[in-house]
Design a protein around this motif. Structure first.
Motif, PDB file in Angstrom:
ATOM      1  N   LEU A  85       0.860  -1.177   0.000  1.00  0.00           N
ATOM      2  CA  LEU A  85       0.000   0.000   0.000  1.00  0.00           C
ATOM      3  C   LEU A  85       0.897   1.228   0.000  1.00  0.00           C
ATOM      4  CD1 LEU A  85      -2.467  -1.069   2.849  1.00  0.00           C
ATOM      5  CD2 LEU A  85      -2.679  -1.547   0.407  1.00  0.00           C
ATOM      6  N   TRP A  86       0.475   2.261  -0.718  1.00  0.00           N
ATOM      7  CA  TRP A  86       1.315   3.467  -0.775  1.00  0.00           C
ATOM      8  C   TRP A  86       0.447   4.722  -0.764  1.00  0.00           C
ATOM      9  CZ3 TRP A  86       0.808   6.807  -4.957  1.00  0.00           C
ATOM     10  CH2 TRP A  86       0.175   6.296  -6.109  1.00  0.00           C
ATOM     11  N   LEU A  87       1.061   5.810  -0.339  1.00  0.00           N
ATOM     12  CA  LEU A  87       0.385   7.105  -0.301  1.00  0.00           C
ATOM     13  C   LEU A  87       1.196   8.099  -1.120  1.00  0.00           C
ATOM     14  CD1 LEU A  87      -2.164   8.262   1.195  1.00  0.00           C
ATOM     15  CD2 LEU A  87      -0.543   9.368   2.757  1.00  0.00           C
ATOM     16  N   THR A 128       5.344   3.655   1.882  1.00  0.00           N
ATOM     17  CA  THR A 128       4.868   2.346   1.447  1.00  0.00           C
ATOM     18  C   THR A 128       4.809   1.388   2.633  1.00  0.00           C
ATOM     19  OG1 THR A 128       5.934   2.693  -0.711  1.00  0.00           O
ATOM     20  CG2 THR A 128       5.239   0.448  -0.176  1.00  0.00           C
ATOM     21  N   TRP A 129       3.689   0.622   2.695  1.00  0.00           N
ATOM     22  CA  TRP A 129       3.509  -0.397   3.727  1.00  0.00           C
ATOM     23  C   TRP A 129       3.262  -1.742   3.042  1.00  0.00           C
ATOM     24  CZ3 TRP A 129       1.983   4.561   4.051  1.00  0.00           C
ATOM     25  CH2 TRP A 129       2.227   5.268   5.242  1.00  0.00           C
ATOM     26  N   GLN A 130       3.848  -2.795   3.602  1.00  0.00           N
ATOM     27  CA  GLN A 130       3.658  -4.144   3.058  1.00  0.00           C
ATOM     28  C   GLN A 130       2.832  -4.973   4.035  1.00  0.00           C
ATOM     29  OE1 GLN A 130       6.949  -7.138   2.734  1.00  0.00           O
ATOM     30  NE2 GLN A 130       6.609  -6.888   0.524  1.00  0.00           N
ATOM     31  N   LEU A 131       1.993  -5.876   3.457  1.00  0.00           N
ATOM     32  CA  LEU A 131       1.158  -6.778   4.247  1.00  0.00           C
ATOM     33  C   LEU A 131       1.675  -8.202   4.039  1.00  0.00           C
ATOM     34  CD1 LEU A 131      -2.336  -5.290   3.223  1.00  0.00           C
ATOM     35  CD2 LEU A 131      -0.663  -4.389   4.858  1.00  0.00           C
ATOM     36  N   PRO A 132       2.691  -8.619   4.774  1.00  0.00           N
ATOM     37  CA  PRO A 132       3.412  -9.864   4.454  1.00  0.00           C
ATOM     38  C   PRO A 132       2.610 -11.143   4.681  1.00  0.00           C
ATOM     39  CG  PRO A 132       4.222  -8.921   6.513  1.00  0.00           C
ATOM     40  CD  PRO A 132       3.305  -7.906   5.904  1.00  0.00           C
TER      41      PRO A 132
END
Length: 674
Positions: free
Chosen positions: A67-69, A113-117
Motif C-alpha cells: 500500500l502506498w500514499l 509504502t507499507w507491506q502486508l506480508p
C-alpha cells in the motif's frame, strides 16, 4: 439499517441558499460505473482530535501486497510527504465467511509504502489506520468541529498494482458533528456524484454517510471534498453548441458575502471562457471555497477547484460596480483555477500525463502552464466585463513591479525556475529574490510578451489565445481528451502562428535566457503608456537595499538585495540593527538616513554577537557610476495607462472612428466572436 434521504451535488440553474437543498431522491449518475471491489470508509468520529479513522477493504491479486500514499498532489510541486500524518497501519485477513481473524501490523518499507506480508493472493483484507488532519491549506486535509475537508491524496492508501480498479467511498459524519448545526445547512461539496444516507443502527443513530464511487484510484484523488455548513448558489453556462453546463458554488466559513453579486460575476467569467474555448472538458463544475482570516490559495481539479480566501476578499453587500482590489483578487483566483481545467488538467506537461506521485516530475514547462494562466486569469476579468480596463492595467502593473523588484531575474531563466520548482519555489528563504524568479510572475509576463509578439508578427491576426486553443483542440481529438506537451511541441504549435525562427529567437532570449523582457516597448506599440512612480521609490520601500521590520530588540533584517548598499556594508539577513548613526534603530531613523551623504555607523547583533559596520550610501552609488554602469535602471514601481490617441479628421473636418492602439490587444473577445 441505512435509509436513503437525498443525493448531494445536484446543480440546477436556479440560485439558492443552503436551506433550500432538495431532500428528494434523485438519480444523478452520469454513466454506469463498474462495480467496485476496493472500498474505503472514512470515519470522522474523532474530529475534535483532528483524526480520521480509515478502513480499506480489498481483494489482493498478489502475495504480500503493498500500500502506498502519494508524496505530492498534482498542481503543487513540492514533496509534501503526506505519509507523515499516518500513525500506523494494521490489517486483518478475512475468512470465507467474511469474518476477520488476527490483527497484524503492516511493515513499512519506505517513507510512503507499507507491506502486508501475511496476505496471500485472492484473499480479502481489511486495513485500518488513522490520519492526522490539521492543515488548513487546499493541498491536504483538515478536520475539526466546523468542517471536514480532505484530499484523498492525503487520506486514501493506494493498493499497489490495483490503482485502476473501481473504488467505493463512504464518508461517515458523526451525530456529534451535526449537534450544533442546522442539518439542512450541512452539505457535501465535491465534484464527484454522491448519495447521502442516514445510518439508523443501534450504534450509528444520527450518523450520516456520503457514498461516492470512482472508476479508479487516480480518478478518486482528483476530487477533494468538504462537509460543513455552507452557502451555495447554482448557475449555468453554455458552450458553442448551446449545451448547458451546470455549475455550483459552495462557500463555508464565517462571512458576510454578497452571494448575488458573486454569482453574477463568477457566471460572467465562466461564460467568457466558454465563449473563447468553445466547449469544456467537464460536464459540470464545482467551486469549493472556505472563507478564513488571512489564508489564500487554490488548487485545480478536473471538474472542481478548492479555494481558501480571506473573508475580506469576498464581495460586500454594497460592493461597487468596479470591484474593490480585494474582491478582484478573489475573482482572479476563481479565474485562475477555472482555466486550469483546460490548461493543466487537459493540456498538461508531458511528464504529468501518467505521473508517479511518489517521485518528482521535472519539467521546464511550468512557466507555460502557470505563467500563461497567471496572464490570462486577470485578462479574462476585463474581457468578461467584470472589471474595467484601467483596473486590469493596475493588476498587470503589479506583475511588472514584482518582476522589476526581483534581481534574481538576471540569474535564473523562467525555464530553469520551472525545472527547479521542486527545490526552490515552495522553499523561499532570504536569498530567493537574489538568485531566482517565479515562473508564475515572469511566466505571466513572458506570456504577455508572446501575446503581443504574435500580434505584431501576424499583423494582428493571431494571439496567445490561438496557441492555447490549438493545443486544446488537439486534446479533444484524443480518446481520453488529454494531451501532454513538450518544449518541442510548443515550437510546433507556436510556429503555426508566427515564423519558427521568430519563436526560436524569442525562446532563446526570454525563456531559456535571462534577457530583459521588452515589456515597455511592446506595450507602447499597443497603446499602453508606462509611467514611473517617482514617489514610490526603492529608497522608500527597500532602504539600503534591505527589507526589515521593527521588533522590541531593534530592526530585524529579513532580506538584503544583492550588490546593494547594505550588502556591500556587510549587513546580512537575520541581523538585528540596534543603532543607526548613534540613535536607536527604527524604520524612521533608517528612512532619514537612506540617502545620507556621509558614512553611517550601524551597530547590530548577528546571532548573539555585537558588530559594527559602516554604511556608505552615496559612495556606493558613485562607485557604481564611476565603474561605467551602462545597464538600464528599472523603476521600483510603475503604472500603466491607456494612451490617448490624437484625433484623425476627414476632408470635412469630421473625426474618423479609428480604434485606439490598445483595442486590438484588450478586446480579444470581440475578435473571437467575429
Amino acid at each position: 439499517m441505512n435509509s436513503l434521504i437525498n443525493n448531494a451535488n445536484v446543480p440546477t440553474s436556479d440560485a439558492n441558499t443552503a436551506n433550500n437543498e432538495s431532500t428528494e431522491t434523485v438519480s444523478i449518475s452520469k454513466a454506469a460505473r463498474p462495480v467496485p471491489n476496493i472500498s474505503y470508509r472514512f470515519d470522522f468520529e474523532r474530529f475534535f482530535e483532528h483524526l480520521v479513522d480509515v478502513s480499506l477493504t480489498f481483494t489482493t491479486n498478489v502475495d504480500a501486497p503493498n500500500l502506498w500514499l502519494p508524496a505530492w498532489i498534482p498542481g503543487s510541486y513540492l514533496m509534501r510527504e503526506f505519509a507523515r500524518n499516518i500513525t500506523a497501519v494494521h490489517y486483518q485477513i478475512m475468512d470465507d465467511d467474511n469474518k476477520s481473524a488476527e490483527m497484524h501490523r503492516a511493515i513499512k518499507t519506505d517513507k510512503h509504502t507499507w507491506q502486508l506480508p501475511h496476505v496471500k493472493a485472492a484473499q480479502t483484507v481489511n486495513v485500518h489506520y488513522e490520519v492526522y488532519c490539521y492543515d488548513l491549506s487546499v493541498r491536504t486535509a483538515y478536520v475539526d468541529q466546523q468542517r471536514l475537508y480532505g484530499n484523498f491524496t492525503s487520506l486514501a492508501l493506494a493498493v499497489d498494482g490495483q490503482e485502476q480498479t473501481p473504488v467505493q467511498v463512504s464518508l461517515i459524519v458523526p451525530a456529534a458533528f451535526l449537534a450544533d448545526k442546522q442539518e439542512s445547512h450541512v452539505l457535501l461539496a465535491c465534484g464527484l456524484d454522491a448519495t447521502q444516507l442516514r445510518l439508523d443502527g443501534q450504534q450509528e443513530d444520527g450518523q450520516y454517510s456520503y457514498e461516492l464511487q470512482a472508476n479508479s484510484y487516480h480518478e478518486l484523488i482528483d476530487y477533494p471534498f468538504e462537509i460543513a455548513e455552507q452557502d451555495t448558489f447554482d448557475f449555468i453556462v453554455q458552450d458553442h453548441a448551446h449545451q448547458t453546463l451546470p455549475h455550483r458554488f459552495y462557500l463555508s466559513g464565517k462571512h458576510n458575502a454578497n452571494m448575488g453579486r458573486l454569482q453574477q460575476d463568477v457566471t460572467q467569467i465562466c461564460q467568457t471562457y466558454l465563449d473563447w474555448l468553445g466547449d469544456a472538458p467537464f460536464n459540470d463544475y464545482t467551486f469549493m471555497t472556505f472563507a478564513s482570516g488571512q489564508d489564500y490559495g487554490g488548487l485545480e481539479h478536473i471538474n472542481s477547484t478548492s479555494l481558501i480566501t480571506p473573508r475580506r476578499d469576498l464581495p460586500s453587500i454594497d460592493e461597487p460596480k468596479v470591484p474593490s482590489s480585494d474582491y478582484q483578487r478573489f475573482l482572479g483566483l476563481c479565474s485562475h483555477e477555472y482555466f486550469h481545467a483546460w490548461w493543466v488538467k487537459t493540456v498538461r506537461p508531458d511528464v504529468m500525463l501518467e505521473v508517479d506521485l511518489r517521485r518528482e516530475a521535472f519539467t521546464p514547462l511550468l512557466w507555460v502552464f502557470e505563467g500563461f494562466t497567471s496572464y490570462i486569469d486577470d485578462f479574462m476579468l476585463q474581457a468578461s466585463g467584470v472589471i474595467d480596463k484601467p483596473s486590469y492595467l493596475k493588476l498587470l502593473a503589479e506583475q511588472v513591479n514584482r518582476y522589476y523588484q526581483t534581481p534574481g531575474r538576471a540569474y535564473q531563466s523562467v525555464a530553469e525556475s520551472s525545472f527547479d520548482a521542486w527545490i526552490k519555489l515552495y522553499r523561499n528563504d532570504e536569498n530567493t529574490g537574489n538568485a531566482g524568479i517565479s515562473y508564475y510572475n515572469k511566466g505571466a509576463l513572458v506570456a504577455l510578451c508572446l501575446d503581443l509578439t504574435l500580434l505584431e508578427k501576424s499583423n494582428g491576426r493571431y494571439r496567445l489565445f490561438d496557441v492555447v486553443k490549438a493545443f486544446y483542440s488537439q486534446a479533444t481529438q484524443n480518446d481520453n481528451r488529454r494531451i501532454g506537451i513538450s518544449s518541442a511541441d510548443m515550437g510546433k504549435v507556436v510556429g503555426q502562428f508566427m515564423s519558427l525562427a521568430d519563436w526560436q529567437e524569442f525562446e532563446r532570449r526570454y525563456v531559456n535566457g535571462v534577457d530583459e523582457l521588452p515589456i515597455e516597448a511592446l506595450l507602447t506599440v499597443n497603446g499602453i503608456k508606462m509611467r514611473t512612480n517617482t514617489k514610490e521609490t526603492a529608497d522608500k520601500y527597500v532602504p539600503w537595499g534591505m527589507r526589515c521590520h521593527e521588533t522590541p530588540a531593534g530592526l530585524k533584517v529579513n532580506r538584503v538585495t544583492r550588490d546593494s548598499v547594505a550588502a556591500k556594508a556587510g549587513i546580512s539577513a537575520h541581523d538585528v540593527i540596534v543603532a543607526i548613526d548613534g540613535i536607536k534603530a527604527d524604520t524612521k531613523q533608517l528612512a532619514l538616513l537612506s540617502t545620507a551623504e556621509h558614512d553611517v555607523e550601524c551597530y547590530l547583533f548577528r546571532r548573539d554577537e555585537l558588530m559594527c559596520v559602516s554604511v556608505l550610501p552615496k559612495v556606493a552609488l558613485s562607485s557604481g557610476q564611476q565603474q561605467g554602469m551602462t545597464e538600464k535602471t528599472f523603476p521600483h514601481k510603475v503604472s500603466l495607462h491607456l494612451a490617448k490617441t490624437d484625433p484623425v479628421l476627414d476632408d470635412n473636418g469630421d473625426r474618423l472612428p479609428l480604434p485606439a492602439g490598445w483595442q486590438t490587444w484588450l478586446n480579444v473577445m470581440e475578435r473571437q466572436q467575429v
